[in-house]
Motif scaffolding. Structure first.
Motif: not given
Length: 139
Positions: A45-52, A92-93
């Motif tokens: 699964p694509l983590s939130h951090e990897n998505l960003i 988000e950042l």
């Protein structure tokens, strides 16, 4: 009458002068990758951090006209086909932008911030992904 070798050379020169040869090579690589990609093997699964992170990279690639590289990133990473909203990424950042910063990818602004920081002596402490994702930490 031209030989096959001469025709190949003329075609290569024409494609290079038009700036198309690199694009064709990248497109072929992308198509080969797509053909070889084993869809039966599930991706994690694509983590939130990897998505960003992936979205920051995609925005940079598309800004610099690296479209085929961006398409491979999207296909390989499982990133959504539709880009995330830039304002969502900025929120988000925890980044606030001015009008001039909106004309370039967020990644440029982030790098510029750290490279041109007025606090030249200080360092930024970066935490690893385990610290970010571990429940119960003060991340």
């Amino acid at each position: 009458m031209a030989t096959i070798t001469e025709l190949k050379c003329a075609l290569r020169e024409t494609l290079e002068s038009r700036g198309v040869l690199g694009q064709l090579k990248a497109r072929i690589r992308a198509e080969v990758f797509s053909a070889l990609d084993d869809q039966r093997e599930p991706r994690p699964p694509l983590s939130h951090e990897n998505l960003i992170i992936n979205e920051l990279i995609r925005e940079y690639l598309e800004f610099n006209k690296y479209r085929y590289t961006a398409s491979v990133l999207t296909a390989e990473s499982g990133q959504p086909e539709v880009p995330l909203d830039r304002q969502f990424l900025a929120n988000e950042l925890k980044v606030t932008e001015d009008l001039s910063s909106k004309s370039v990818p967020l990644l440029y602004g982030l790098v510029s911030h750290f490279v041109n920081s007025s606090d030249k002596g200080g360092k930024v402490f970066l935490r690893g992904a385990a610290a970010i994702n571990t429940p119960g930490t003060d991340a």
